[in-house]
Design a protein around this motif. Structure first.
Motif, PDB file in Angstrom:
ATOM      1  N   ASP A  77      36.817  40.556  24.875  1.00 18.08           N
ATOM      2  CA  ASP A  77      36.085  40.519  26.135  1.00 18.08           C
ATOM      3  C   ASP A  77      36.435  41.764  26.972  1.00 18.08           C
ATOM      4  OD1 ASP A  77      34.219  39.322  27.727  1.00 18.08           O
ATOM      5  OD2 ASP A  77      35.458  37.600  28.281  1.00 18.08           O
ATOM      6  N   THR A  78      35.595  42.048  27.966  1.00 16.21           N
ATOM      7  CA  THR A  78      35.841  43.195  28.846  1.00 16.21           C
ATOM      8  C   THR A  78      36.863  42.797  29.916  1.00 16.21           C
ATOM      9  OG1 THR A  78      33.529  43.777  28.539  1.00 16.21           O
ATOM     10  CG2 THR A  78      34.708  44.882  30.326  1.00 16.21           C
ATOM     11  N   PRO A  79      37.983  43.495  30.013  1.00 21.28           N
ATOM     12  CA  PRO A  79      38.985  43.130  31.034  1.00 21.28           C
ATOM     13  C   PRO A  79      38.418  43.274  32.448  1.00 21.28           C
ATOM     14  CG  PRO A  79      39.902  44.683  29.427  1.00 21.28           C
ATOM     15  CD  PRO A  79      38.422  44.642  29.192  1.00 21.28           C
ATOM     16  N   SER A  80      38.973  42.508  33.362  1.00 27.77           N
ATOM     17  CA  SER A  80      38.529  42.546  34.762  1.00 27.77           C
ATOM     18  C   SER A  80      39.094  43.764  35.474  1.00 27.77           C
ATOM     19  CB  SER A  80      38.989  41.283  35.494  1.00 27.77           C
ATOM     20  OG  SER A  80      38.394  40.137  34.926  1.00 27.77           O
ATOM     21  N   GLY A  81      38.292  44.338  36.356  1.00 23.69           N
ATOM     22  CA  GLY A  81      38.749  45.470  37.154  1.00 23.69           C
ATOM     23  C   GLY A  81      39.012  45.069  38.600  1.00 23.69           C
ATOM     24  N   ALA A  82      39.195  46.076  39.433  1.00 18.54           N
ATOM     25  CA  ALA A  82      39.577  45.837  40.831  1.00 18.54           C
ATOM     26  C   ALA A  82      38.499  45.082  41.611  1.00 18.54           C
ATOM     27  CB  ALA A  82      39.881  47.169  41.517  1.00 18.54           C
ATOM     28  N   ALA A  83      37.227  45.314  41.283  1.00 19.02           N
ATOM     29  CA  ALA A  83      36.158  44.646  42.029  1.00 19.02           C
ATOM     30  C   ALA A  83      36.192  43.132  41.819  1.00 19.02           C
ATOM     31  CB  ALA A  83      34.797  45.203  41.615  1.00 19.02           C
ATOM     32  N   VAL A  84      36.553  42.726  40.598  1.00 20.31           N
ATOM     33  CA  VAL A  84      36.688  41.288  40.314  1.00 20.31           C
ATOM     34  C   VAL A  84      37.792  40.691  41.183  1.00 20.31           C
ATOM     35  CG1 VAL A  84      37.360  39.601  38.563  1.00 20.31           C
ATOM     36  CG2 VAL A  84      35.840  41.494  37.940  1.00 20.31           C
ATOM     37  N   ALA A  85      38.931  41.362  41.185  1.00 22.55           N
ATOM     38  CA  ALA A  85      40.072  40.856  41.951  1.00 22.55           C
ATOM     39  C   ALA A  85      39.737  40.760  43.441  1.00 22.55           C
ATOM     40  CB  ALA A  85      41.289  41.757  41.737  1.00 22.55           C
ATOM     41  N   THR A  86      39.064  41.775  43.963  1.00 22.27           N
ATOM     42  CA  THR A  86      38.738  41.786  45.390  1.00 22.27           C
ATOM     43  C   THR A  86      37.849  40.604  45.766  1.00 22.27           C
ATOM     44  OG1 THR A  86      38.935  44.191  45.442  1.00 22.27           O
ATOM     45  CG2 THR A  86      37.682  43.151  47.232  1.00 22.27           C
ATOM     46  N   ALA A  87      36.806  40.374  44.978  1.00 25.66           N
ATOM     47  CA  ALA A  87      35.892  39.264  45.285  1.00 25.66           C
ATOM     48  C   ALA A  87      36.586  37.914  45.134  1.00 25.66           C
ATOM     49  CB  ALA A  87      34.664  39.343  44.378  1.00 25.66           C
ATOM     50  N   GLN A  88      37.391  37.772  44.087  1.00 22.49           N
ATOM     51  CA  GLN A  88      38.058  36.485  43.865  1.00 22.49           C
ATOM     52  C   GLN A  88      39.118  36.215  44.935  1.00 22.49           C
ATOM     53  OE1 GLN A  88      39.304  36.577  39.730  1.00 22.49           O
ATOM     54  NE2 GLN A  88      37.324  35.770  39.045  1.00 22.49           N
ATOM     55  N   LEU A  89      39.789  37.261  45.387  1.00 23.40           N
ATOM     56  CA  LEU A  89      40.756  37.062  46.479  1.00 23.40           C
ATOM     57  C   LEU A  89      40.042  36.626  47.754  1.00 23.40           C
ATOM     58  CD1 LEU A  89      43.230  40.017  45.798  1.00 23.40           C
ATOM     59  CD2 LEU A  89      43.779  37.562  45.716  1.00 23.40           C
TER      60      LEU A  89
END
Lengths: 291, 291
Positions: A192-204
């Motif tokens: 799978d494609t690893p998550s980047g910073a944008a994923v972390a920002t939205a989930q936080l």
């Protein structure tokens, strides 16, 4: 043509639902209802431990799912748990899955609670691991010293930081963490494609929104009659175990199981016990949660 | 000559230990270690629910015990948990039982903790139900309105008050309480002597003393390596579930299991689940508590 029922080898599939494409894996077989598994903060399909998914795939289908903007799923990561629940329900609808059980870990446990409120008819039994009710406390504050010292440690490469974050700082728990990381590495193709910073920002942002209660106390939970198994490591630094206490106190029909010497990844550390308890809980057709 | 292994029919036996005579019952058989059961506030041998003791007596001997001044045991009820532990150890020594598991309910769970600290070599695994660590809070304050209204209700005769105190105020929990009372009534001969006011007074003094921590926080618990299963009803008015949280957080090797829709008597309400979990926990020879 027999394919091993394992998250180490199950092919990643794509499902069209309106404008959206969702990545997922579906494996295992048996007479029991399928089990939808909802993943943690920044986690993808590759973060599901085969030692947890595979024993559960004996007797039922296990369905792993990448929400919008995660892995190979298209779209944008919502910044609310509600938005994530909407995606997960659209996925189930497109898959034609209208009766299943759900296992939500961490962020996934919040999505599971929201889905069960939004579309209660789909879900029979629910397993909530290392998660929190809406209005909970101490949810993924990554600036906490106990977390920040690992997240800011340049010597921790790749999954090594996950071992520190998900497991307690004892030799026994860290050894279990090392074994967990090795199991994740069993999958070597079709990654799978690893998550980047944008994923972390939205989930936080979604965690921050989830910390706000919409009503009085944890009153939302009273309306969830589904038998529920709440599981937590007793020394969870990412989402405090107090949140599992509040879930068990306010859900009308929940058993609480807490593991010693463990943190956020207690289900991976004690995978034999966890899958045994989960299988026994799911095997019950009682209207009551105790199993 | 076969005798059913049940607390409804097991004969009460007397054991001489120094100046003291202890009343006890011992029934069941099998290869597993004997299980010593330690009783709740004012409880006697007759207060053990056959639906809990009898399934556990399949595979092992179950030993029920009246401490000094209780039932037909001679002597005076100690006004400290430590004094009660001394009696229970003297009983085991006189019985020649030097290797067993222990199940302590409520006050009995405090005595179990003290015994495991005083004579660790005797005990392999420990089950603590509806109890509290030394230094715990909200332990048997009978003047609390939620308890006092039942204790002061002249319409509640005999065991009817126990149904109110031990079970949650829901129809499902009260129905389980009525069934519990009926099961206690299965024993009709060779009954134990009920506890009087002097027993209650001394045991309440022991609760007050147990609320005082002797060290820093719950540090006493760190020295108990025995695998432990901590069980509680989530709505326990007699000894708050928060005490079971503290036990699970501070014992190094304890699994916590909490039941919904139940109070102090959760082990009786969910006797099928409780005995299944307890049997699985006791069947394990792992150095780790998870089962």
């Amino acid at each position: 043509m027999t394919r091993a029922a394992s998250n180490a080898t199950a092919p990643t599939q794509l499902l069209q639902a309106g404008n959206q494409t969702y990545a997922y894996r579906r494996f295992g077989s048996g007479p029991a209802r399928p089990l939808l598994c909802l993943q943690h903060f920044t986690g993808t399909l590759d973060n599901w431990d085969p030692a947890v998914t595979d024993p559960l795939a004996t007797g039922r289908e296990v369905v792993l799912f990448d929400s919008a903007g995660i892995g190979r799923s298209t779209g944008t990561v919502p910044d609310t748990v509600g938005g994530m629940a909407t995606h997960a329900i659209a996925f189930l609808d497109a898959l034609g899955l209208d009766n299943c059980d759900v296992l939500g870990f961490s962020l996934g446990g919040m999505v599971a609670q929201q889905m069960v409120r939004d579309r209660p008819s789909i879900f029979r039994r629910m397993i909530l691991v290392g998660t929190a009710p809406r209005g909970g406390e101490d949810i993924m504050h990554l600036q906490k010293p106990s977390l920040a010292r690992h997240l800011g440690d340049p010597t921790l490469k790749g999954y090594a930081v996950l071992q520190k974050l998900f497991f307690a700082p004892t030799s026994s728990s860290q050894a279990a963490g090392a074994a967990f990381i090795e199991r994740l590495a069993q999958r070597s193709e079709d990654l799978d494609t690893p998550s980047g910073a944008a994923v972390a920002t939205a989930q936080l942002a979604a965690f921050r929104e989830w910390e706000h209660s919409t009503g009085v106390g944890f009153g939302d939970l009273e309306g969830i009659p589904q038998p529920t198994l709440v599981v937590n490591g007793i020394h969870d630094e990412m989402i405090s175990v107090s949140n599992s206490y509040r879930l068990a106190e306010n859900l009308p029909n929940a058993v609480l199981l807490a593991y010693p010497d463990s943190g956020h990844g207690s289900l991976f550390q004690f995978h034999e016990s966890f899958t045994r308890h989960t299988a026994a809980f799911l095997a019950s057709d009682s209207p009551f949660a105790p199993y």
